[in-house]
Design an enzyme around this catalytic site. Structure first.
Site, mmCIF file in Angstrom:
data_model
loop_
_atom_site.group_PDB
_atom_site.id
_atom_site.type_symbol
_atom_site.label_atom_id
_atom_site.label_comp_id
_atom_site.label_asym_id
_atom_site.label_seq_id
_atom_site.Cartn_x
_atom_site.Cartn_y
_atom_site.Cartn_z
ATOM 1 N N GLU A 29 79.469 68.014 43.275
ATOM 2 C CA GLU A 29 79.984 68.860 42.113
ATOM 3 C C GLU A 29 81.266 69.706 42.632
ATOM 4 O OE1 GLU A 29 78.219 71.292 38.413
ATOM 5 O OE2 GLU A 29 78.299 72.178 40.595
ATOM 6 N N ASP A 43 69.746 74.731 43.450
ATOM 7 C CA ASP A 43 70.249 75.358 44.571
ATOM 8 C C ASP A 43 69.844 76.559 45.345
ATOM 9 O OD1 ASP A 43 72.281 73.788 42.634
ATOM 10 O OD2 ASP A 43 72.612 75.608 41.588
ATOM 11 N N ASN A 94 76.052 79.527 44.047
ATOM 12 C CA ASN A 94 74.520 79.501 44.473
ATOM 13 C C ASN A 94 73.991 78.984 45.867
ATOM 14 O OD1 ASN A 94 75.362 80.343 41.245
ATOM 15 N ND2 ASN A 94 74.112 78.201 41.295
ATOM 16 N N GLY A 102 57.379 69.862 42.568
ATOM 17 C CA GLY A 102 57.913 69.837 44.232
ATOM 18 C C GLY A 102 58.075 69.606 44.801
ATOM 19 N N ASP A 124 63.799 80.243 33.176
ATOM 20 C CA ASP A 124 64.892 79.390 33.198
ATOM 21 C C ASP A 124 64.833 78.198 34.785
ATOM 22 O OD1 ASP A 124 67.635 78.868 33.617
ATOM 23 O OD2 ASP A 124 68.380 80.862 33.187
ATOM 24 N N LEU A 163 60.928 67.157 43.153
ATOM 25 C CA LEU A 163 60.242 66.728 41.194
ATOM 26 C C LEU A 163 60.114 67.582 40.587
ATOM 27 C CD1 LEU A 163 58.190 64.891 43.702
ATOM 28 C CD2 LEU A 163 60.244 63.785 42.377
ATOM 29 N N GLY A 182 77.623 75.076 44.397
ATOM 30 C CA GLY A 182 77.615 75.388 45.830
ATOM 31 C C GLY A 182 78.234 77.084 45.648
HETATM 32 P P1 ATP Z 1 69.180 72.573 39.243
HETATM 33 O O1 ATP Z 1 68.451 73.355 37.502
HETATM 34 O O2 ATP Z 1 69.459 73.574 39.777
HETATM 35 O O3 ATP Z 1 69.814 71.810 39.027
HETATM 36 P P2 ATP Z 1 67.360 70.441 40.111
HETATM 37 O O4 ATP Z 1 66.745 69.542 39.136
HETATM 38 O O5 ATP Z 1 67.928 69.639 41.279
HETATM 39 O O6 ATP Z 1 68.304 71.673 39.629
HETATM 40 P P3 ATP Z 1 64.401 70.372 40.389
HETATM 41 O O7 ATP Z 1 63.394 69.825 40.996
HETATM 42 O O8 ATP Z 1 64.338 71.195 38.738
HETATM 43 O O9 ATP Z 1 66.119 70.710 41.134
HETATM 44 O O10 ATP Z 1 63.846 71.955 40.676
HETATM 45 C C1 ATP Z 1 64.291 72.231 42.651
HETATM 46 C C2 ATP Z 1 62.646 72.715 43.478
HETATM 47 O O11 ATP Z 1 62.286 74.047 42.790
HETATM 48 C C3 ATP Z 1 61.520 72.148 42.980
HETATM 49 O O12 ATP Z 1 62.187 71.234 44.478
HETATM 50 C C4 ATP Z 1 60.200 72.829 42.849
HETATM 51 O O13 ATP Z 1 60.418 73.219 44.536
HETATM 52 C C5 ATP Z 1 61.240 74.421 42.421
HETATM 53 N N1 ATP Z 1 60.382 74.301 40.793
HETATM 54 C C6 ATP Z 1 61.478 73.856 40.160
HETATM 55 N N2 ATP Z 1 60.527 73.859 39.110
HETATM 56 C C7 ATP Z 1 59.330 73.969 38.229
HETATM 57 C C8 ATP Z 1 58.737 74.901 38.337
HETATM 58 N N3 ATP Z 1 57.752 74.721 37.015
HETATM 59 N N4 ATP Z 1 57.348 75.021 38.955
HETATM 60 C C9 ATP Z 1 57.417 75.671 40.236
HETATM 61 N N5 ATP Z 1 58.919 75.334 41.046
HETATM 62 C C10 ATP Z 1 59.439 74.594 40.610
HETATM 63 O O1 RIB Z 2 73.014 74.281 39.192
HETATM 64 C C1 RIB Z 2 73.042 75.194 38.134
HETATM 65 C C2 RIB Z 2 74.372 75.108 38.245
HETATM 66 O O2 RIB Z 2 75.336 73.973 38.136
HETATM 67 C C3 RIB Z 2 74.696 75.924 37.534
HETATM 68 O O3 RIB Z 2 75.283 77.465 38.184
HETATM 69 C C4 RIB Z 2 76.397 75.019 37.035
HETATM 70 O O4 RIB Z 2 77.657 75.765 37.150
HETATM 71 C C5 RIB Z 2 76.265 74.251 37.011
HETATM 72 O O5 RIB Z 2 76.790 73.578 37.886
#
Ligand code: ATP
Ligand code: RIB
Length: 310
Positions: A141, A253, A43, A226, A247, A222, A41
């Site tokens: 969360e 977020d 972030n 994307g 990273d 995804l 939230g």
């Molecule tokens: P989080 O780590 O915050 O939980 P998440 O798993 O919810 O992330 P992801 O699907 O990994 O979300 O990523 C969110 C968005 O960020 C993707 O839909 C894409 O737009 C962008 N993104 C993530 N990874 C990449 C990458 N390797 N290259 C380019 N864009 C990316």
């Molecule tokens: O999406 C990333 C967040 O997930 C981190 O900042 C951590 O606090 C976890 O909640």
């Protein structure tokens, strides 16, 4: 300038870089311990503020050093903290984050005070602000009742409600089905539908099932591919931007926060997802979570650079 209320977690991140995630019973060396503000939230609230919108944070912290650090950072970013409750006994949430050599993360979260965010506090804050709000963004969360209360009051008041279904929680359809946009990642979508998502065919099947439950749109994140948009009229994959991954923590977020602002500004869903993809891509190029959220100017520059190249 749109105004977005973010109902979600506020968590202090303790992150290290590791060559790999340790096995059970193993003790391995990590490097670069960073202690900093995070939480899905918080972030997203910073992503909203950096996208050039007004951000109102609705969450719960403890009366401790981690909580004060979070508040100081959010305040410096211009986030309105009048909706943050300070719990007298519970500790501020904390997350242990392992970032591996590929930039992928493994996270252990002690929710702490986030588990005490009450539905009453959520409803009270949304009611007080409702005539100025252009959107509500909620994540998973926090307690299920708080998610449900936020979505219900927002939809009843006619405010666009975006639900980021992260982290993976098997919350009931009644909690998330009544919203404008449901935006899970693949693992979160799999948790909601109850089967694994191994490829794009399964991803589309899951997104359609989620849409049938009630949201007006499903935007499935995804990662490096994307995001997929599924509505009654539209099926589309909006591709990501090729970047060097450092990273991935916080990409979801950044995506959701940016998406909520773009929707609040009245952009089409495809354009809004394009901006959100750009924000996610920029985030993965940087170490850190909250600090890695991009600014509107950075998103504009990446979109422009991409337009020129294509
Ligand atoms: P989080 O780590 O915050 O939980 P998440 O798993 O919810 O992330 P992801 O699907 O990994 O979300 O990523 C969110 C968005 O960020 C993707 O839909 C894409 O737009 C962008 N993104 C993530 N990874 C990449 C990458 N390797 N290259 C380019 N864009 C990316
Ligand atoms: O999406 C990333 C967040 O997930 C981190 O900042 C951590 O606090 C976890 O909640």
């Amino acid at each position: 300038m749109p105004k977005i209320a973010v109902i979600g977690s506020i968590i202090t991140d303790l992150a290290v870089q590791t060559t790999r995630v340790p096995n059970v019973g193993e003790n391995i060396q990590a490097k670069n311990l960073r202690i900093g503000p995070g939480g899905k939230g918080a972030n997203a609230a910073v992503a909203v503020a950096r996208a050039g919108a007004e951000a109102v944070s609705i969450g719960c912290i403890g009366d401790d050093e981690f909580g004060r650090m979070e508040m100081a950072y959010l305040d410096q970013e211009g986030v309105d903290l009048s909706g943050v409750t300070i719990h007298p006994e519970a500790a501020t949430g904390a997350a242990i984050i392992l970032i591996d050599a590929q930039g992928e993360n493994t996270i252990l979260v002690a929710n702490g005070a986030n588990d005490h965010l009450s539905s009453e506090a959520v409803v009270k804050k949304i009611e007080a602000q409702h005539d100025t709000l252009d959107g509500i963004l909620i994540n998973f969360e926090i307690p299920e009742a708080a998610v449900a209360a936020g979505a219900r009051i927002g939809m009843d008041l006619g405010i666009p409600v975006l639900i980021d279904a992260g982290p993976p929680r098997k919350y009931a359809p009644e909690t998330w089905a009544h919203c404008t946009i449901l935006t899970p990642n693949a693992l979160e979508a799999a948790t909601l539908v109850g089967y694994p998502i191994e490829d794009e065919i399964k991803a589309e099947q899951a997104a359609r099932e989620l849409l049938a439950a009630g949201p007006q749109a499903v935007v499935l994140k995804l990662g490096g591919r994307g995001a997929m948009i599924i509505t009654a009229e539209l099926t589309a994959i909006i591709p990501s931007f090729p970047v060097e991954v450092v990273d991935t923590t916080g990409a979801g977020d950044a995506f959701s926060g940016t998406l909520s602002v773009a929707i609040g500004k009245g952009l089409s869903l495809e354009d809004a997802v394009g901006r959100a993809n750009a924000a996610g891509a920029l985030t993965v190029t940087r170490l850190g979570t909250m600090s890695a959220m991009p600014t509107r100017q950075e998103v504009d520059a990446l979109l422009k650079q991409h337009e020129k190249a294509s």
